[in-house]
Design a protein around this motif. Sequence first.
Motif, short mmCIF file in Angstrom:
data_model
loop_
_atom_site.label_atom_id
_atom_site.label_comp_id
_atom_site.label_asym_id
_atom_site.label_seq_id
_atom_site.Cartn_x
_atom_site.Cartn_y
_atom_site.Cartn_z
N TYR A 126 3.04 3.17 -22.10
CA TYR A 126 3.26 3.56 -20.85
C TYR A 126 4.43 4.66 -21.11
CZ TYR A 126 6.63 3.50 -16.79
OH TYR A 126 7.64 3.77 -16.03
N LEU A 127 5.31 4.84 -21.92
CA LEU A 127 6.07 5.96 -22.09
C LEU A 127 5.62 7.02 -22.46
CD1 LEU A 127 9.12 3.92 -23.72
CD2 LEU A 127 8.94 4.61 -21.21
N LYS A 128 4.56 6.78 -23.53
CA LYS A 128 3.65 7.96 -23.93
C LYS A 128 2.74 8.55 -22.85
CE LYS A 128 3.81 6.09 -28.50
NZ LYS A 128 3.01 5.49 -29.77
N GLU A 129 2.07 7.65 -21.85
CA GLU A 129 1.50 8.32 -20.87
C GLU A 129 2.32 8.93 -19.85
OE1 GLU A 129 -0.11 4.83 -18.86
OE2 GLU A 129 -1.40 4.42 -20.60
N LEU A 130 3.55 8.88 -19.94
CA LEU A 130 4.62 9.98 -19.11
C LEU A 130 4.98 11.27 -19.62
CD1 LEU A 130 7.08 6.97 -17.55
CD2 LEU A 130 5.12 8.07 -16.49
N SER A 131 4.55 11.11 -21.04
CA SER A 131 4.76 12.25 -21.82
C SER A 131 6.37 12.36 -22.13
CB SER A 131 4.41 13.50 -21.21
OG SER A 131 3.09 13.42 -21.21
N LEU A 132 6.93 11.37 -22.44
CA LEU A 132 8.33 11.17 -22.78
C LEU A 132 8.59 11.30 -24.37
CD1 LEU A 132 9.91 8.43 -20.39
CD2 LEU A 132 9.60 10.87 -19.98
N GLU B 53 12.56 8.08 -10.77
CA GLU B 53 11.54 6.98 -11.39
C GLU B 53 12.41 5.76 -12.12
OE1 GLU B 53 8.11 7.23 -10.88
OE2 GLU B 53 8.54 8.96 -9.60
N ILE C 270 14.50 11.11 -21.36
CA ILE C 270 14.10 11.23 -20.01
C ILE C 270 14.36 12.30 -19.35
CG2 ILE C 270 13.91 10.10 -17.62
CD1 ILE C 270 14.51 7.32 -19.22
N TYR D 71 12.39 12.87 -13.97
CA TYR D 71 11.91 11.26 -13.94
C TYR D 71 13.21 10.59 -13.60
CZ TYR D 71 7.35 12.03 -16.14
OH TYR D 71 5.97 11.96 -16.27
N VAL E 273 11.85 4.25 -14.81
CA VAL E 273 11.06 4.12 -16.19
C VAL E 273 11.64 2.86 -16.89
CG1 VAL E 273 10.76 5.16 -18.34
CG2 VAL E 273 10.82 6.50 -16.18
N LYS F 144 10.51 -0.66 -15.32
CA LYS F 144 9.27 -1.25 -15.29
C LYS F 144 9.13 -1.52 -16.77
CE LYS F 144 6.96 2.07 -12.11
NZ LYS F 144 5.82 2.76 -11.86
#
Length: 82
Positions: free
Chosen positions: A65-71, A17, A10, A14, A19, A22
């Motif tokens: 969701y984690l991939k959408e955050l580009s983590l 956030e 992370i 972030y 993360v 969520k």
Amino acid sequence: MTNKRIRLRIPKDYHQEPVISKLVSDYGLVVNITAAILGANAVGDGWFDLELQGTDAQIQSGLNYLKELSLQIWDETNTSNW
């Protein structure tokens, strides 16, 4: 129920956030933090070893969701030096 172990990076951007929170509240996962590295005063990136528990669909949605955050995410299939 399925268990999946991941390692998650992370970035400091972030840190404010929720993360991991969520993953629990929005995706219904049980999250166990098995290890974590976070610099003093939250400076720098954080690294978390997580065990996710839920249905296959819940886990996949949480990972999306984690991939959408580009983590950066590592799991058992790509952790040769874990």
